[in-house]
Design an enzyme around this catalytic site. Sequence first.
Site, PDB file in Angstrom:
ATOM      1  N   ASP A 441       0.936  -1.378  -0.118  1.00 48.39           N
ATOM      2  CA  ASP A 441      -0.094  -0.093   0.151  1.00 48.39           C
ATOM      3  C   ASP A 441       0.967   1.437   0.027  1.00 48.39           C
ATOM      4  OD1 ASP A 441      -2.819   1.297   0.563  1.00 48.39           O
ATOM      5  OD2 ASP A 441      -1.626   2.291   2.007  1.00 48.39           O
ATOM      6  N   ASN A 449      -2.573  12.829  -4.261  1.00 47.72           N
ATOM      7  CA  ASN A 449      -3.695  13.659  -5.340  1.00 47.72           C
ATOM      8  C   ASN A 449      -4.071  15.042  -4.993  1.00 47.72           C
ATOM      9  OD1 ASN A 449      -4.116  11.098  -6.496  1.00 47.72           O
ATOM     10  ND2 ASN A 449      -5.186  10.313  -5.007  1.00 47.72           N
ATOM     11  N   HIS A 454      -5.106  14.431  -9.293  1.00 47.63           N
ATOM     12  CA  HIS A 454      -5.528  12.897  -9.528  1.00 47.63           C
ATOM     13  C   HIS A 454      -4.885  12.354 -10.942  1.00 47.63           C
ATOM     14  CE1 HIS A 454      -8.637  13.561  -6.720  1.00 47.63           C
ATOM     15  NE2 HIS A 454      -8.563  12.663  -6.488  1.00 47.63           N
ATOM     16  N   GLU A 484      -4.871   2.411  -4.168  1.00 49.85           N
ATOM     17  CA  GLU A 484      -3.361   2.353  -4.248  1.00 49.85           C
ATOM     18  C   GLU A 484      -2.571   1.124  -3.608  1.00 49.85           C
ATOM     19  OE1 GLU A 484      -4.575   4.729  -0.826  1.00 49.85           O
ATOM     20  OE2 GLU A 484      -5.314   4.415  -2.747  1.00 49.85           O
ATOM     21  N   ARG A 504      13.596  -5.565  -1.235  1.00 46.02           N
ATOM     22  CA  ARG A 504      13.914  -5.032  -2.476  1.00 46.02           C
ATOM     23  C   ARG A 504      12.944  -3.989  -3.080  1.00 46.02           C
ATOM     24  NH1 ARG A 504      16.116  -9.215  -4.192  1.00 46.02           N
ATOM     25  NH2 ARG A 504      14.443  -9.844  -5.910  1.00 46.02           N
TER      26      ARG A 504
END
Length: 577
Positions: A441, A449, A454, A484, A504
Amino acid sequence: MVQAVSRQKEAVIWTSFVVMVPTFLWLGYQLSPVVIEDLPMWHIVGFLVLAIILALIPIVVGEVPLFLAQGVSLAALLSFGLFIEMIVTLVSVLALMAYMRFNSDNRLRIPINMLMFSGISLIAGFVFYLLGGTPGDTRLLNIGVITPILAHEFVYFTLNTVALYFIQVQIYERKSKFITPDTKWDAVTSIMVLPVGLILYMLYEQVGPVALLYVGLPFVILTLILQLYHSSQKVNVYLQQAADVGHQLTERLDTQGVLDVFLDKISTLFKVDYAAIIDVNGEKIMKVLRVMDKENSVEANAILHTDDEELLAYMLKRGKSVCYFTKKEWKHMSKTHLPAKMESLMCVPVIRNHKIEGLVLLASTSKRTYDKSQLMIVDILCSYFGVAMEKARHYQETKQKSERCALTKLYNYRFFESVLDKEYDKLNKGHSKSLSLIMLDLDHFKKVNDVYGHQSGNEILMQVADRLTALVGSKGTVARYGGEEFVILLPDMERGQCFELAERIRVHLATRSFALKQHIRETQGAQMVKVTASIGFATAPDDAEDTLDLIRHADRAMYVGAKKAGRNKVAEYRKTS
Protein backbone atom coordinates in the site's frame (compact mmCIF):
# COMPACT_ATOMS: atom_id res chain seq x y z
CA MET A 1 8.16 -32.36 -53.68
CA VAL A 2 11.30 -32.88 -55.72
CA GLN A 3 13.76 -34.85 -53.64
CA ALA A 4 17.52 -34.67 -54.11
CA VAL A 5 19.28 -37.73 -55.53
CA SER A 6 22.93 -38.46 -54.78
CA ARG A 7 25.44 -37.66 -57.50
CA GLN A 8 26.42 -41.31 -57.68
CA LYS A 9 22.82 -42.35 -58.38
CA GLU A 10 22.40 -39.56 -60.89
CA ALA A 11 25.52 -40.65 -62.75
CA VAL A 12 24.29 -44.25 -62.88
CA ILE A 13 20.88 -43.14 -64.19
CA TRP A 14 22.30 -40.93 -66.96
CA THR A 15 24.81 -43.63 -67.97
CA SER A 16 22.01 -46.22 -68.08
CA PHE A 17 19.93 -43.86 -70.19
CA VAL A 18 22.69 -43.31 -72.75
CA VAL A 19 23.50 -47.02 -73.00
CA MET A 20 20.16 -48.76 -72.46
CA VAL A 21 17.62 -46.68 -74.41
CA PRO A 22 19.41 -47.15 -77.78
CA THR A 23 19.87 -50.83 -76.87
CA PHE A 24 16.16 -51.23 -76.09
CA LEU A 25 15.26 -49.56 -79.42
CA TRP A 26 17.64 -51.82 -81.29
CA LEU A 27 16.17 -54.91 -79.64
CA GLY A 28 12.67 -53.66 -80.41
CA TYR A 29 13.62 -53.27 -84.06
CA GLN A 30 15.06 -56.78 -84.13
CA LEU A 31 11.85 -58.19 -82.68
CA SER A 32 9.66 -56.31 -85.15
CA PRO A 33 8.67 -58.35 -88.22
CA VAL A 34 8.60 -55.29 -90.50
CA VAL A 35 11.27 -53.40 -92.42
CA ILE A 36 11.61 -49.62 -92.04
CA GLU A 37 11.73 -49.08 -95.81
CA ASP A 38 8.35 -50.81 -96.21
CA LEU A 39 6.53 -48.63 -93.67
CA PRO A 40 4.17 -45.80 -94.74
CA MET A 41 6.06 -42.92 -93.10
CA TRP A 42 3.34 -40.30 -93.49
CA HIS A 43 0.86 -42.63 -91.81
CA ILE A 44 3.27 -43.07 -88.93
CA VAL A 45 3.67 -39.28 -88.71
CA GLY A 46 -0.11 -39.11 -88.28
CA PHE A 47 0.08 -41.55 -85.37
CA LEU A 48 2.89 -39.48 -83.84
CA VAL A 49 0.90 -36.24 -84.16
CA LEU A 50 -2.14 -37.80 -82.45
CA ALA A 51 0.04 -39.21 -79.66
CA ILE A 52 1.67 -35.80 -79.12
CA ILE A 53 -1.73 -34.05 -78.94
CA LEU A 54 -2.91 -36.53 -76.29
CA ALA A 55 0.36 -36.13 -74.37
CA LEU A 56 -0.27 -32.39 -74.17
CA ILE A 57 -3.55 -33.01 -72.31
CA PRO A 58 -2.30 -34.94 -69.25
CA ILE A 59 -4.27 -35.85 -66.15
CA VAL A 60 -1.92 -35.09 -63.25
CA VAL A 61 -2.61 -37.35 -60.26
CA GLY A 62 -0.34 -36.41 -57.35
CA GLU A 63 2.95 -35.86 -59.15
CA VAL A 64 2.33 -38.48 -61.87
CA PRO A 65 0.95 -37.27 -65.23
CA LEU A 66 -1.32 -39.81 -66.96
CA PHE A 67 -2.11 -39.51 -70.67
CA LEU A 68 -4.07 -41.58 -73.18
CA ALA A 69 -1.38 -41.86 -75.85
CA GLN A 70 -1.05 -45.52 -74.86
CA GLY A 71 -4.09 -46.28 -77.05
CA VAL A 72 -2.30 -44.78 -80.06
CA SER A 73 0.82 -46.78 -79.15
CA LEU A 74 -1.25 -49.97 -79.03
CA ALA A 75 -2.71 -49.27 -82.49
CA ALA A 76 0.85 -48.57 -83.75
CA LEU A 77 2.03 -51.91 -82.32
CA LEU A 78 -0.77 -53.83 -84.01
CA SER A 79 -0.34 -52.00 -87.31
CA PHE A 80 3.44 -51.52 -87.66
CA GLY A 81 5.15 -53.63 -84.99
CA LEU A 82 7.06 -53.11 -81.75
CA PHE A 83 9.72 -50.69 -82.99
CA ILE A 84 7.19 -48.10 -84.18
CA GLU A 85 5.19 -48.57 -80.96
CA MET A 86 8.33 -47.75 -78.96
CA ILE A 87 8.99 -44.66 -81.11
CA VAL A 88 5.42 -43.43 -80.67
CA THR A 89 5.61 -44.03 -76.90
CA LEU A 90 8.94 -42.25 -76.45
CA VAL A 91 7.93 -39.28 -78.62
CA SER A 92 4.70 -38.86 -76.61
CA VAL A 93 6.71 -39.03 -73.36
CA LEU A 94 9.11 -36.37 -74.66
CA ALA A 95 6.13 -34.20 -75.64
CA LEU A 96 4.69 -34.58 -72.15
CA MET A 97 8.00 -33.65 -70.50
CA ALA A 98 8.31 -30.61 -72.76
CA TYR A 99 4.80 -29.58 -71.71
CA MET A 100 5.57 -30.07 -68.01
CA ARG A 101 8.83 -28.10 -68.49
CA PHE A 102 10.92 -29.84 -65.88
CA ASN A 103 13.57 -27.58 -64.39
CA SER A 104 17.11 -28.27 -63.18
CA ASP A 105 15.82 -29.68 -59.88
CA ASN A 106 13.85 -32.47 -61.52
CA ARG A 107 15.75 -32.93 -64.79
CA LEU A 108 16.44 -36.52 -63.72
CA ARG A 109 12.90 -37.41 -64.71
CA ILE A 110 13.92 -37.26 -68.37
CA PRO A 111 16.29 -40.28 -68.32
CA ILE A 112 14.14 -42.09 -65.75
CA ASN A 113 10.98 -41.82 -67.89
CA MET A 114 12.77 -42.70 -71.11
CA LEU A 115 14.35 -45.76 -69.49
CA MET A 116 11.08 -46.82 -67.88
CA PHE A 117 8.85 -46.51 -70.95
CA SER A 118 11.34 -47.95 -73.43
CA GLY A 119 12.03 -50.92 -71.14
CA ILE A 120 8.34 -51.53 -70.42
CA SER A 121 7.45 -51.28 -74.13
CA LEU A 122 10.21 -53.76 -75.01
CA ILE A 123 9.17 -56.35 -72.39
CA ALA A 124 5.43 -56.01 -73.10
CA GLY A 125 6.12 -56.25 -76.86
CA PHE A 126 8.26 -59.34 -76.32
CA VAL A 127 5.36 -60.98 -74.42
CA PHE A 128 3.02 -60.01 -77.30
CA TYR A 129 5.26 -61.75 -79.86
CA LEU A 130 5.97 -64.68 -77.53
CA LEU A 131 2.24 -65.47 -77.30
CA GLY A 132 1.85 -65.40 -81.07
CA GLY A 133 0.82 -61.81 -81.61
CA THR A 134 0.97 -60.72 -85.26
CA PRO A 135 0.73 -57.10 -86.52
CA GLY A 136 -1.99 -56.61 -89.14
CA ASP A 137 -4.24 -59.45 -87.94
CA THR A 138 -7.71 -57.92 -87.46
CA ARG A 139 -9.47 -61.09 -86.22
CA LEU A 140 -9.95 -59.67 -82.73
CA LEU A 141 -12.72 -62.15 -81.89
CA ASN A 142 -10.24 -64.99 -82.34
CA ILE A 143 -8.87 -66.12 -78.99
CA GLY A 144 -5.41 -66.58 -80.46
CA VAL A 145 -5.36 -62.97 -81.66
CA ILE A 146 -6.87 -61.18 -78.68
CA THR A 147 -4.92 -63.09 -76.01
CA PRO A 148 -1.48 -61.60 -76.90
CA ILE A 149 -3.06 -58.12 -77.01
CA LEU A 150 -4.62 -58.48 -73.55
CA ALA A 151 -1.38 -59.99 -72.21
CA HIS A 152 0.55 -57.03 -73.64
CA GLU A 153 -1.74 -54.56 -71.88
CA PHE A 154 -1.63 -56.45 -68.58
CA VAL A 155 2.16 -56.70 -68.60
CA TYR A 156 2.43 -53.04 -69.61
CA PHE A 157 0.21 -51.88 -66.72
CA THR A 158 1.87 -54.19 -64.16
CA LEU A 159 5.41 -53.17 -65.10
CA ASN A 160 4.40 -49.52 -65.07
CA THR A 161 3.07 -49.87 -61.50
CA VAL A 162 6.18 -51.74 -60.34
CA ALA A 163 8.48 -49.20 -62.01
CA LEU A 164 6.74 -46.22 -60.37
CA TYR A 165 6.97 -47.90 -56.96
CA PHE A 166 10.67 -48.70 -57.51
CA ILE A 167 11.43 -45.11 -58.56
CA GLN A 168 9.73 -43.68 -55.48
CA VAL A 169 11.32 -46.08 -52.98
CA GLN A 170 14.75 -46.82 -54.42
CA ILE A 171 15.69 -43.71 -56.38
CA TYR A 172 13.94 -40.89 -54.47
CA GLU A 173 13.95 -42.86 -51.16
CA ARG A 174 10.40 -41.91 -50.25
CA LYS A 175 7.90 -43.96 -48.32
CA SER A 176 5.20 -45.09 -50.74
CA LYS A 177 2.38 -47.60 -50.99
CA PHE A 178 2.38 -50.04 -53.88
CA ILE A 179 -1.23 -49.21 -54.72
CA THR A 180 -1.86 -45.44 -54.74
CA PRO A 181 -4.46 -43.09 -56.28
CA ASP A 182 -2.05 -42.87 -59.25
CA THR A 183 -2.33 -46.64 -59.72
CA LYS A 184 -6.13 -46.57 -59.61
CA TRP A 185 -6.33 -43.79 -62.16
CA ASP A 186 -3.77 -45.56 -64.37
CA ALA A 187 -5.92 -48.72 -64.24
CA VAL A 188 -9.06 -46.77 -65.18
CA THR A 189 -7.36 -45.03 -68.11
CA SER A 190 -5.81 -48.33 -69.31
CA ILE A 191 -9.24 -50.00 -69.34
CA MET A 192 -10.80 -47.07 -71.20
CA VAL A 193 -7.93 -46.76 -73.67
CA LEU A 194 -7.87 -50.44 -74.71
CA PRO A 195 -11.12 -50.50 -76.72
CA VAL A 196 -10.39 -47.09 -78.26
CA GLY A 197 -6.93 -48.27 -79.31
CA LEU A 198 -8.41 -51.41 -80.85
CA ILE A 199 -11.03 -49.37 -82.72
CA LEU A 200 -8.29 -47.07 -84.05
CA TYR A 201 -6.35 -50.12 -85.23
CA MET A 202 -9.36 -51.76 -86.92
CA LEU A 203 -10.42 -48.56 -88.68
CA TYR A 204 -6.89 -47.82 -89.83
CA GLU A 205 -6.58 -51.28 -91.34
CA GLN A 206 -9.87 -50.74 -93.23
CA VAL A 207 -9.90 -47.06 -94.27
CA GLY A 208 -6.29 -45.93 -93.80
CA PRO A 209 -5.01 -42.74 -92.12
CA VAL A 210 -8.44 -41.08 -92.15
CA ALA A 211 -9.13 -43.33 -89.15
CA LEU A 212 -6.83 -41.05 -87.14
CA LEU A 213 -9.38 -38.28 -87.60
CA TYR A 214 -12.42 -40.48 -86.95
CA VAL A 215 -11.01 -41.92 -83.73
CA GLY A 216 -8.57 -39.17 -82.79
CA LEU A 217 -11.23 -36.50 -82.23
CA PRO A 218 -13.35 -38.68 -79.88
CA PHE A 219 -10.09 -39.75 -78.22
CA VAL A 220 -9.17 -36.13 -77.50
CA ILE A 221 -12.70 -35.42 -76.27
CA LEU A 222 -12.52 -38.47 -73.97
CA THR A 223 -9.22 -37.19 -72.59
CA LEU A 224 -10.71 -33.77 -71.91
CA ILE A 225 -13.73 -35.35 -70.20
CA LEU A 226 -11.47 -37.47 -67.97
CA GLN A 227 -9.35 -34.42 -67.21
CA LEU A 228 -12.42 -32.39 -66.22
CA TYR A 229 -13.76 -35.26 -64.14
CA HIS A 230 -10.46 -35.64 -62.30
CA SER A 231 -10.28 -31.88 -61.77
CA SER A 232 -13.78 -31.85 -60.27
CA GLN A 233 -12.86 -34.75 -57.99
CA LYS A 234 -9.71 -32.94 -56.94
CA VAL A 235 -11.67 -29.74 -56.24
CA ASN A 236 -14.15 -31.71 -54.11
CA VAL A 237 -11.27 -33.11 -52.05
CA TYR A 238 -9.77 -29.63 -51.68
CA LEU A 239 -13.14 -28.21 -50.61
CA GLN A 240 -13.51 -30.87 -47.93
CA GLN A 241 -9.98 -30.24 -46.69
CA ALA A 242 -10.61 -26.48 -46.76
CA ALA A 243 -13.70 -26.95 -44.61
CA ASP A 244 -11.67 -28.99 -42.10
CA VAL A 245 -8.99 -26.28 -42.01
CA GLY A 246 -11.69 -23.64 -41.51
CA HIS A 247 -13.06 -25.52 -38.50
CA GLN A 248 -9.59 -25.81 -36.99
CA LEU A 249 -8.94 -22.10 -37.51
CA THR A 250 -12.19 -20.99 -35.90
CA GLU A 251 -11.49 -23.22 -32.88
CA ARG A 252 -8.33 -21.24 -32.08
CA LEU A 253 -8.88 -18.22 -29.82
CA ASP A 254 -5.37 -16.73 -30.01
CA THR A 255 -3.94 -14.96 -33.05
CA GLN A 256 -0.58 -16.76 -32.82
CA GLY A 257 -2.34 -20.11 -32.86
CA VAL A 258 -4.41 -19.09 -35.89
CA LEU A 259 -1.25 -18.03 -37.76
CA ASP A 260 0.55 -21.28 -36.92
CA VAL A 261 -2.37 -23.53 -37.90
CA PHE A 262 -3.02 -21.66 -41.15
CA LEU A 263 0.60 -21.78 -42.35
CA ASP A 264 0.98 -25.44 -41.36
CA LYS A 265 -2.22 -26.55 -43.09
CA ILE A 266 -1.76 -24.54 -46.26
CA SER A 267 1.85 -25.78 -46.58
CA THR A 268 0.58 -29.36 -46.27
CA LEU A 269 -2.43 -28.94 -48.54
CA PHE A 270 -0.46 -27.56 -51.49
CA LYS A 271 2.98 -28.23 -52.93
CA VAL A 272 5.01 -25.28 -51.68
CA ASP A 273 8.69 -24.47 -51.44
CA TYR A 274 7.88 -21.04 -50.04
CA ALA A 275 4.86 -19.86 -48.05
CA ALA A 276 4.34 -16.59 -46.19
CA ILE A 277 1.63 -14.71 -44.33
CA ILE A 278 2.26 -10.99 -44.71
CA ASP A 279 0.57 -8.28 -42.66
CA VAL A 280 -0.22 -5.04 -44.47
CA ASN A 281 0.52 -2.28 -41.96
CA GLY A 282 0.01 0.60 -44.38
CA GLU A 283 0.41 1.63 -47.97
CA LYS A 284 4.20 1.32 -47.90
CA ILE A 285 5.12 -1.08 -45.10
CA MET A 286 4.41 -4.81 -44.68
CA LYS A 287 5.49 -7.31 -42.06
CA VAL A 288 6.16 -11.03 -42.49
CA LEU A 289 4.12 -12.69 -39.73
CA ARG A 290 4.89 -16.31 -40.61
CA VAL A 291 7.11 -17.87 -43.26
CA MET A 292 8.12 -21.30 -44.52
CA ASP A 293 11.20 -20.76 -46.67
CA LYS A 294 13.71 -23.46 -47.57
CA GLU A 295 16.13 -20.88 -48.94
CA ASN A 296 15.93 -18.66 -45.80
CA SER A 297 15.51 -15.61 -48.01
CA VAL A 298 13.36 -13.88 -45.40
CA GLU A 299 12.65 -14.37 -41.69
CA ALA A 300 9.52 -13.96 -39.59
CA ASN A 301 8.90 -10.39 -38.38
CA ALA A 302 10.93 -8.99 -41.27
CA ILE A 303 9.73 -5.61 -42.55
CA LEU A 304 9.09 -5.30 -46.30
CA HIS A 305 8.66 -2.04 -48.23
CA THR A 306 6.49 -1.80 -51.34
CA ASP A 307 9.27 0.16 -53.07
CA ASP A 308 11.40 -3.00 -52.89
CA GLU A 309 8.54 -5.45 -53.55
CA GLU A 310 7.09 -4.98 -57.03
CA LEU A 311 5.08 -8.20 -56.88
CA LEU A 312 3.47 -7.43 -53.52
CA ALA A 313 2.90 -3.80 -54.50
CA TYR A 314 1.11 -5.00 -57.62
CA MET A 315 -1.07 -7.29 -55.50
CA LEU A 316 -2.02 -4.44 -53.17
CA LYS A 317 -2.93 -2.30 -56.16
CA ARG A 318 -4.81 -5.10 -57.94
CA GLY A 319 -6.71 -6.22 -54.84
CA LYS A 320 -7.49 -9.63 -56.35
CA SER A 321 -6.00 -13.11 -56.26
CA VAL A 322 -3.44 -14.05 -58.89
CA CYS A 323 -1.92 -17.33 -60.10
CA TYR A 324 1.19 -17.59 -62.27
CA PHE A 325 2.14 -20.89 -63.90
CA THR A 326 5.75 -19.99 -64.74
CA LYS A 327 8.26 -17.33 -63.78
CA LYS A 328 8.07 -15.97 -67.31
CA GLU A 329 4.65 -14.52 -66.43
CA TRP A 330 5.90 -12.47 -63.46
CA LYS A 331 9.63 -12.02 -64.08
CA HIS A 332 9.05 -8.37 -65.11
CA MET A 333 8.38 -7.75 -61.39
CA SER A 334 11.99 -8.51 -60.59
CA LYS A 335 12.23 -6.60 -57.29
CA THR A 336 11.08 -9.16 -54.74
CA HIS A 337 12.34 -11.04 -51.68
CA LEU A 338 11.28 -14.38 -53.21
CA PRO A 339 14.07 -16.92 -53.82
CA ALA A 340 15.37 -16.89 -57.41
CA LYS A 341 14.34 -20.50 -58.10
CA MET A 342 10.61 -19.90 -57.64
CA GLU A 343 8.48 -20.58 -60.73
CA SER A 344 4.78 -21.17 -59.96
CA LEU A 345 3.13 -18.61 -57.73
CA MET A 346 -0.16 -17.89 -56.00
CA CYS A 347 -0.88 -14.69 -54.10
CA VAL A 348 -4.20 -14.05 -52.35
CA PRO A 349 -5.22 -10.94 -50.39
CA VAL A 350 -6.86 -11.26 -46.98
CA ILE A 351 -9.72 -8.76 -47.10
CA ARG A 352 -11.81 -7.58 -44.15
CA ASN A 353 -14.35 -4.75 -44.35
CA HIS A 354 -13.33 -4.00 -47.97
CA LYS A 355 -9.72 -3.43 -46.90
CA ILE A 356 -6.63 -5.57 -47.59
CA GLU A 357 -5.24 -6.55 -44.20
CA GLY A 358 -2.75 -9.13 -45.38
CA LEU A 359 -1.35 -11.24 -48.22
CA VAL A 360 -0.85 -15.00 -48.44
CA LEU A 361 1.97 -15.95 -50.79
CA LEU A 362 2.67 -19.51 -52.01
CA ALA A 363 5.42 -20.45 -54.45
CA SER A 364 7.00 -23.55 -55.94
CA THR A 365 10.24 -24.24 -57.80
CA SER A 366 8.30 -26.33 -60.36
CA LYS A 367 6.36 -24.90 -63.28
CA ARG A 368 2.57 -25.27 -63.55
CA THR A 369 2.34 -26.45 -59.95
CA TYR A 370 -0.88 -24.53 -59.30
CA ASP A 371 -4.10 -24.05 -61.25
CA LYS A 372 -7.19 -21.86 -61.05
CA SER A 373 -9.08 -24.38 -58.92
CA GLN A 374 -6.31 -24.31 -56.29
CA LEU A 375 -6.36 -20.51 -56.36
CA MET A 376 -10.09 -20.67 -55.60
CA ILE A 377 -9.41 -22.96 -52.62
CA VAL A 378 -6.71 -20.64 -51.25
CA ASP A 379 -9.16 -17.75 -51.66
CA ILE A 380 -11.71 -19.64 -49.55
CA LEU A 381 -9.08 -20.51 -46.94
CA CYS A 382 -8.01 -16.86 -46.73
CA SER A 383 -11.63 -15.92 -46.01
CA TYR A 384 -11.67 -18.46 -43.16
CA PHE A 385 -8.32 -17.12 -42.02
CA GLY A 386 -9.49 -13.50 -41.98
CA VAL A 387 -12.59 -14.37 -39.95
CA ALA A 388 -10.55 -16.52 -37.52
CA MET A 389 -7.99 -13.74 -36.98
CA GLU A 390 -10.69 -11.14 -36.32
CA LYS A 391 -12.45 -13.49 -33.93
CA ALA A 392 -9.19 -14.22 -32.08
CA ARG A 393 -8.38 -10.50 -31.82
CA HIS A 394 -11.81 -9.70 -30.40
CA TYR A 395 -11.52 -12.57 -27.95
CA GLN A 396 -8.07 -11.46 -26.80
CA GLU A 397 -9.21 -7.86 -26.42
CA THR A 398 -12.29 -8.89 -24.45
CA LYS A 399 -10.23 -11.29 -22.35
CA GLN A 400 -7.65 -8.60 -21.60
CA LYS A 401 -10.33 -6.09 -20.61
CA SER A 402 -11.90 -8.62 -18.27
CA GLU A 403 -8.55 -9.61 -16.73
CA ARG A 404 -6.58 -6.36 -16.68
CA CYS A 405 -6.79 -3.04 -14.90
CA ALA A 406 -7.43 -0.41 -17.58
CA LEU A 407 -5.05 2.10 -15.93
CA THR A 408 -2.04 0.06 -14.84
CA LYS A 409 -2.43 -2.88 -17.29
CA LEU A 410 -1.81 -5.20 -14.32
CA TYR A 411 -4.14 -8.11 -13.67
CA ASN A 412 -7.27 -7.10 -11.79
CA TYR A 413 -8.33 -8.64 -8.50
CA ARG A 414 -10.96 -10.91 -10.07
CA PHE A 415 -8.36 -12.60 -12.28
CA PHE A 416 -5.89 -12.62 -9.40
CA GLU A 417 -8.37 -14.61 -7.29
CA SER A 418 -8.60 -17.31 -9.97
CA VAL A 419 -4.79 -17.58 -10.12
CA LEU A 420 -4.66 -17.74 -6.30
CA ASP A 421 -7.20 -20.58 -6.25
CA LYS A 422 -5.18 -22.58 -8.81
CA GLU A 423 -1.88 -22.08 -7.01
CA TYR A 424 -3.39 -22.97 -3.63
CA ASP A 425 -4.85 -26.11 -5.17
CA LYS A 426 -1.35 -27.05 -6.40
CA LEU A 427 -0.05 -26.45 -2.86
CA ASN A 428 -2.71 -28.72 -1.34
CA LYS A 429 -1.94 -31.46 -3.87
CA GLY A 430 1.78 -31.31 -3.11
CA HIS A 431 2.78 -29.89 -6.49
CA SER A 432 4.44 -26.93 -4.78
CA LYS A 433 6.03 -26.55 -1.33
CA SER A 434 4.99 -23.01 -0.43
CA LEU A 435 2.95 -20.02 -1.58
CA SER A 436 3.77 -16.48 -0.54
CA LEU A 437 1.59 -13.38 -0.94
CA ILE A 438 2.74 -9.75 -0.68
CA MET A 439 0.35 -6.87 0.00
CA LEU A 440 1.61 -3.36 -0.77
CA ASP A 441 0.00 0.00 0.00
CA LEU A 442 1.43 3.40 -1.03
CA ASP A 443 1.96 5.73 1.92
CA HIS A 444 0.16 9.11 2.09
CA PHE A 445 -1.18 8.64 -1.43
CA LYS A 446 -4.14 10.95 -0.76
CA LYS A 447 -1.68 13.78 -0.13
CA VAL A 448 -0.15 13.22 -3.59
CA ASN A 449 -3.59 13.52 -5.19
CA ASP A 450 -4.37 16.68 -3.19
CA VAL A 451 -1.07 18.42 -3.98
CA TYR A 452 -0.40 17.33 -7.55
CA GLY A 453 -3.84 16.28 -8.82
CA HIS A 454 -5.47 12.95 -9.59
CA GLN A 455 -3.76 12.69 -13.00
CA SER A 456 -0.43 12.73 -11.19
CA GLY A 457 -1.74 10.07 -8.86
CA ASN A 458 -2.56 7.94 -11.87
CA GLU A 459 0.94 8.52 -13.21
CA ILE A 460 2.41 7.19 -9.97
CA LEU A 461 0.14 4.11 -10.03
CA MET A 462 1.24 3.30 -13.59
CA GLN A 463 4.92 3.76 -12.76
CA VAL A 464 4.59 1.61 -9.63
CA ALA A 465 2.94 -1.09 -11.75
CA ASP A 466 5.83 -1.01 -14.24
CA ARG A 467 8.43 -1.19 -11.47
CA LEU A 468 6.71 -4.08 -9.71
CA THR A 469 6.38 -6.01 -12.97
CA ALA A 470 10.10 -5.53 -13.68
CA LEU A 471 11.18 -6.48 -10.13
CA VAL A 472 8.97 -9.59 -9.86
CA GLY A 473 9.47 -10.78 -13.43
CA SER A 474 8.56 -14.44 -13.94
CA LYS A 475 8.69 -15.23 -10.22
CA GLY A 476 5.02 -14.45 -9.67
CA THR A 477 1.83 -12.59 -10.59
CA VAL A 478 1.37 -8.88 -9.92
CA ALA A 479 -2.15 -7.43 -9.63
CA ARG A 480 -3.83 -4.22 -8.60
CA TYR A 481 -5.83 -4.96 -5.47
CA GLY A 482 -7.71 -1.68 -5.53
CA GLY A 483 -6.97 2.03 -5.10
CA GLU A 484 -3.29 2.40 -4.24
CA GLU A 485 -2.94 -1.22 -3.09
CA PHE A 486 -1.12 -3.94 -5.01
CA VAL A 487 -0.80 -7.67 -4.44
CA ILE A 488 1.90 -10.11 -5.56
CA LEU A 489 1.48 -13.90 -5.61
CA LEU A 490 4.71 -15.93 -5.46
CA PRO A 491 4.44 -19.71 -5.96
CA ASP A 492 7.21 -21.87 -4.48
CA MET A 493 8.77 -18.95 -2.62
CA GLU A 494 9.80 -19.50 1.01
CA ARG A 495 9.41 -16.91 3.76
CA GLY A 496 13.04 -15.76 3.66
CA GLN A 497 13.04 -15.29 -0.11
CA CYS A 498 9.75 -13.43 0.08
CA PHE A 499 11.14 -11.04 2.68
CA GLU A 500 14.20 -10.32 0.51
CA LEU A 501 12.01 -9.53 -2.50
CA ALA A 502 9.62 -7.36 -0.45
CA GLU A 503 12.53 -5.41 1.02
CA ARG A 504 14.03 -4.92 -2.44
CA ILE A 505 10.69 -3.56 -3.66
CA ARG A 506 10.41 -1.22 -0.67
CA VAL A 507 13.92 0.18 -1.15
CA HIS A 508 13.43 0.57 -4.89
CA LEU A 509 10.21 2.59 -4.46
CA ALA A 510 11.58 4.70 -1.62
CA THR A 511 14.91 5.65 -3.21
CA ARG A 512 13.83 6.35 -6.79
CA SER A 513 11.70 9.43 -7.34
CA PHE A 514 8.63 9.45 -9.55
CA ALA A 515 8.41 11.97 -12.42
CA LEU A 516 5.00 13.66 -12.65
CA LYS A 517 4.29 15.36 -15.96
CA GLN A 518 0.54 15.99 -15.59
CA HIS A 519 0.63 17.80 -12.25
CA ILE A 520 -1.48 20.85 -11.35
CA ARG A 521 1.38 22.90 -9.94
CA GLU A 522 2.18 26.25 -11.53
CA THR A 523 5.84 25.36 -12.07
CA GLN A 524 6.90 24.15 -15.51
CA GLY A 525 8.41 20.74 -16.22
CA ALA A 526 8.11 17.40 -14.49
CA GLN A 527 7.85 17.29 -10.72
CA MET A 528 9.99 14.69 -8.95
CA VAL A 529 8.17 13.11 -6.01
CA LYS A 530 9.22 10.56 -3.40
CA VAL A 531 6.69 7.86 -2.58
CA THR A 532 7.12 5.05 -0.07
CA ALA A 533 5.12 1.90 0.54
CA SER A 534 4.10 -0.24 3.49
CA ILE A 535 4.43 -3.96 2.73
CA GLY A 536 3.17 -7.06 4.49
CA PHE A 537 3.38 -10.72 3.47
CA ALA A 538 2.30 -14.17 4.58
CA THR A 539 3.42 -17.64 3.48
CA ALA A 540 1.28 -20.77 3.19
CA PRO A 541 0.93 -23.41 4.44
CA ASP A 542 2.51 -22.13 7.70
CA ASP A 543 0.47 -18.89 7.91
CA ALA A 544 -2.81 -19.85 6.26
CA GLU A 545 -5.26 -22.71 5.92
CA ASP A 546 -6.97 -21.35 2.79
CA THR A 547 -6.81 -18.53 0.25
CA LEU A 548 -8.87 -16.12 2.36
CA ASP A 549 -6.53 -16.64 5.30
CA LEU A 550 -3.51 -15.93 3.12
CA ILE A 551 -4.94 -12.61 1.87
CA ARG A 552 -6.23 -11.57 5.29
CA HIS A 553 -2.97 -12.35 7.07
CA ALA A 554 -0.82 -10.53 4.51
CA ASP A 555 -3.20 -7.57 4.76
CA ARG A 556 -2.96 -7.65 8.55
CA ALA A 557 0.83 -7.73 8.43
CA MET A 558 0.83 -4.70 6.11
CA TYR A 559 -1.48 -2.55 8.30
CA VAL A 560 -0.37 -3.64 11.77
CA GLY A 561 3.27 -4.48 11.17
CA ALA A 562 4.09 -1.77 8.60
CA LYS A 563 1.53 1.08 8.54
CA LYS A 564 1.06 1.40 12.30
CA ALA A 565 4.76 0.88 12.89
CA GLY A 566 5.63 4.04 10.98
CA ARG A 567 5.18 3.14 7.26
CA ASN A 568 7.89 2.45 4.66
CA LYS A 569 8.49 -0.93 6.27
CA VAL A 570 8.18 -4.64 5.44
CA ALA A 571 6.29 -6.82 7.95
CA GLU A 572 5.69 -10.56 7.93
CA TYR A 573 2.75 -12.40 9.40
CA ARG A 574 3.55 -14.98 12.04
CA LYS A 575 0.85 -17.42 13.03
CA THR A 576 0.70 -17.72 16.82
CA SER A 577 -0.27 -21.02 18.40
